[in-house]
Design a protein around this motif. Structure first.
Motif, PDB file in Angstrom:
ATOM      1  N   ALA A   7       0.882  -1.197   0.463  1.00 20.96           N
ATOM      2  CA  ALA A   7      -0.165  -0.102  -0.227  1.00 20.96           C
ATOM      3  C   ALA A   7       0.901   0.814  -0.014  1.00 20.96           C
ATOM      4  O   ALA A   7       0.476   1.652  -0.499  1.00 20.96           O
ATOM      5  CB  ALA A   7      -1.271   0.348   1.285  1.00 20.96           C
ATOM      6  N   GLU A   8       1.955   1.475   0.569  1.00 23.01           N
ATOM      7  CA  GLU A   8       3.013   2.234   0.609  1.00 23.01           C
ATOM      8  C   GLU A   8       3.236   2.882  -0.825  1.00 23.01           C
ATOM      9  O   GLU A   8       4.017   3.772  -0.664  1.00 23.01           O
ATOM     10  CB  GLU A   8       3.851   2.008   1.570  1.00 23.01           C
ATOM     11  N   GLN A   9       4.007   1.348  -1.518  1.00 23.67           N
ATOM     12  CA  GLN A   9       4.695   1.801  -2.660  1.00 23.67           C
ATOM     13  C   GLN A   9       3.322   2.510  -3.460  1.00 23.67           C
ATOM     14  O   GLN A   9       3.966   2.974  -4.137  1.00 23.67           O
ATOM     15  CB  GLN A   9       4.708   0.319  -2.873  1.00 23.67           C
ATOM     16  N   ARG A  10       2.085   1.662  -3.518  1.00 26.54           N
ATOM     17  CA  ARG A  10       1.446   2.475  -4.288  1.00 26.54           C
ATOM     18  C   ARG A  10       1.076   3.910  -4.042  1.00 26.54           C
ATOM     19  O   ARG A  10       1.040   5.154  -5.338  1.00 26.54           O
ATOM     20  CB  ARG A  10      -0.422   1.923  -4.184  1.00 26.54           C
ATOM     21  N   ARG A  11       1.069   4.574  -2.601  1.00 28.99           N
ATOM     22  CA  ARG A  11       0.785   5.747  -2.956  1.00 28.99           C
ATOM     23  C   ARG A  11       1.723   6.599  -2.822  1.00 28.99           C
ATOM     24  O   ARG A  11       1.583   7.523  -3.433  1.00 28.99           O
ATOM     25  CB  ARG A  11       0.440   5.929  -1.204  1.00 28.99           C
ATOM     26  N   ARG A  12       2.986   6.212  -3.135  1.00 24.75           N
ATOM     27  CA  ARG A  12       3.760   6.582  -3.682  1.00 24.75           C
ATOM     28  C   ARG A  12       4.074   7.367  -5.039  1.00 24.75           C
ATOM     29  O   ARG A  12       4.611   8.201  -5.538  1.00 24.75           O
ATOM     30  CB  ARG A  12       5.250   5.897  -3.400  1.00 24.75           C
ATOM     31  N   ARG A  13       3.805   5.851  -5.925  1.00 25.77           N
ATOM     32  CA  ARG A  13       3.125   5.983  -7.201  1.00 25.77           C
ATOM     33  C   ARG A  13       2.253   6.370  -7.107  1.00 25.77           C
ATOM     34  O   ARG A  13       2.119   7.723  -8.561  1.00 25.77           O
ATOM     35  CB  ARG A  13       3.291   4.540  -7.602  1.00 25.77           C
ATOM     36  N   ALA A  95     -13.653  16.043 -21.885  1.00 26.82           N
ATOM     37  CA  ALA A  95     -11.516  15.137 -22.190  1.00 26.82           C
ATOM     38  C   ALA A  95     -11.484  15.304 -20.149  1.00 26.82           C
ATOM     39  O   ALA A  95     -12.077  15.455 -20.022  1.00 26.82           O
ATOM     40  CB  ALA A  95     -10.799  16.820 -22.529  1.00 26.82           C
ATOM     41  N   ALA A  96     -10.629  14.662 -20.464  1.00 25.38           N
ATOM     42  CA  ALA A  96     -10.576  14.175 -19.649  1.00 25.38           C
ATOM     43  C   ALA A  96      -9.056  13.420 -19.686  1.00 25.38           C
ATOM     44  O   ALA A  96      -7.983  13.540 -20.405  1.00 25.38           O
ATOM     45  CB  ALA A  96     -10.692  13.570 -18.811  1.00 25.38           C
ATOM     46  N   VAL A  97      -8.202  14.067 -17.910  1.00 28.72           N
ATOM     47  CA  VAL A  97      -6.371  13.706 -18.257  1.00 28.72           C
ATOM     48  C   VAL A  97      -6.663  12.097 -17.041  1.00 28.72           C
ATOM     49  O   VAL A  97      -7.617  12.051 -16.245  1.00 28.72           O
ATOM     50  CB  VAL A  97      -5.413  14.119 -17.459  1.00 28.72           C
ATOM     51  N   PHE A  98      -6.873  10.993 -17.162  1.00 27.60           N
ATOM     52  CA  PHE A  98      -6.190   9.972 -16.737  1.00 27.60           C
ATOM     53  C   PHE A  98      -5.153   9.611 -15.964  1.00 27.60           C
ATOM     54  O   PHE A  98      -4.170  10.090 -15.407  1.00 27.60           O
ATOM     55  CB  PHE A  98      -6.062   8.376 -17.556  1.00 27.60           C
ATOM     56  N   ASP A  99      -6.239   9.449 -14.485  1.00 32.14           N
ATOM     57  CA  ASP A  99      -4.996   9.142 -13.535  1.00 32.14           C
ATOM     58  C   ASP A  99      -5.709   7.630 -12.434  1.00 32.14           C
ATOM     59  O   ASP A  99      -5.890   7.823 -12.016  1.00 32.14           O
ATOM     60  CB  ASP A  99      -5.456  10.145 -12.189  1.00 32.14           C
ATOM     61  N   ARG A 100      -4.076   7.294 -13.092  1.00 34.84           N
ATOM     62  CA  ARG A 100      -4.116   5.576 -12.922  1.00 34.84           C
ATOM     63  C   ARG A 100      -4.422   5.470 -11.316  1.00 34.84           C
ATOM     64  O   ARG A 100      -4.207   4.266 -11.189  1.00 34.84           O
ATOM     65  CB  ARG A 100      -3.251   4.579 -13.379  1.00 34.84           C
ATOM     66  N   GLY A 101      -4.390   6.470 -10.501  1.00 34.86           N
ATOM     67  CA  GLY A 101      -4.012   6.034  -9.071  1.00 34.86           C
ATOM     68  C   GLY A 101      -3.063   5.232  -7.817  1.00 34.86           C
ATOM     69  O   GLY A 101      -3.193   4.650  -7.500  1.00 34.86           O
ATOM     70  N   GLY A 102      -1.899   5.581  -9.257  1.00 35.09           N
ATOM     71  CA  GLY A 102      -0.207   4.078  -8.718  1.00 35.09           C
ATOM     72  C   GLY A 102      -0.833   3.200  -9.348  1.00 35.09           C
ATOM     73  O   GLY A 102      -0.079   2.177  -8.856  1.00 35.09           O
ATOM     74  N   TYR A 103      -1.944   2.475 -10.168  1.00 37.07           N
ATOM     75  CA  TYR A 103      -1.999   0.968 -10.304  1.00 37.07           C
ATOM     76  C   TYR A 103      -1.829   0.580 -11.929  1.00 37.07           C
ATOM     77  O   TYR A 103      -1.390   1.886 -11.870  1.00 37.07           O
ATOM     78  CB  TYR A 103      -3.599   0.548 -10.289  1.00 37.07           C
TER      79      TYR A 103
END
Length: 123
Positions: A7-13, A95-103
């Motif tokens: 979870a911490e690695q995903r938050r960092r990404r 239109a949008a920009v895609f934020d994959r949320g660290g996934y």
């Protein structure tokens, strides 16, 4: 309680991605959150901090991707993306920009993006 290493690695990404991906009034940020069972997506205007459109796998009607219990999580994510795009087009957002949320961009996250594109959003 401390976060797990994963979870911490995903938050960092996610923080690293968020330094570059910013939603404006013209191109909103499509933010994704993926839990073990469901997927959630929001269109956010970062200048005001408001969520303008949101959809989740809870909102997907059972008949849109077959029977909800019998389909895959990827198919449900695609239906969620189409639902989000339908709501966005209804309020004149294209239109949008895609934020994959660290996934990682595969599986359910990729399915949600493809469904949003099918529904009329452009990234």
């Amino acid at each position: 309680m401390a976060l797990s290493k994963k979870a911490e690695q995903r938050r960092r990404r996610h923080r690293r991605v968020r330094r570059k991906v910013v939603g404006t009034a013209e191109r909103l940020r499509l933010s994704v959150f993926r839990s073990n069972r469901h997927i959630y997506a929001q269109l956010i205007d970062d200048t005001t901090g408001q969520t303008l459109v949101a959809a989740s796998s809870h909102d997907v009607p059972a008949g849109s991707s077959g029977t909800k219990d019998a389909t895959t999580k990827v198919a449900i994510a695609q239906s969620t993306g189409r639902l989000l795009a339908k709501k966005a087009v209804a309020v004149n957002i294209r239109a949008a920009v895609f934020d994959r949320g660290g996934y990682p961009f595969h599986g359910r996250v990729k399915g949600l993006a493809e469904g949003s594109r099918e529904g009329g959003l452009t990234f």
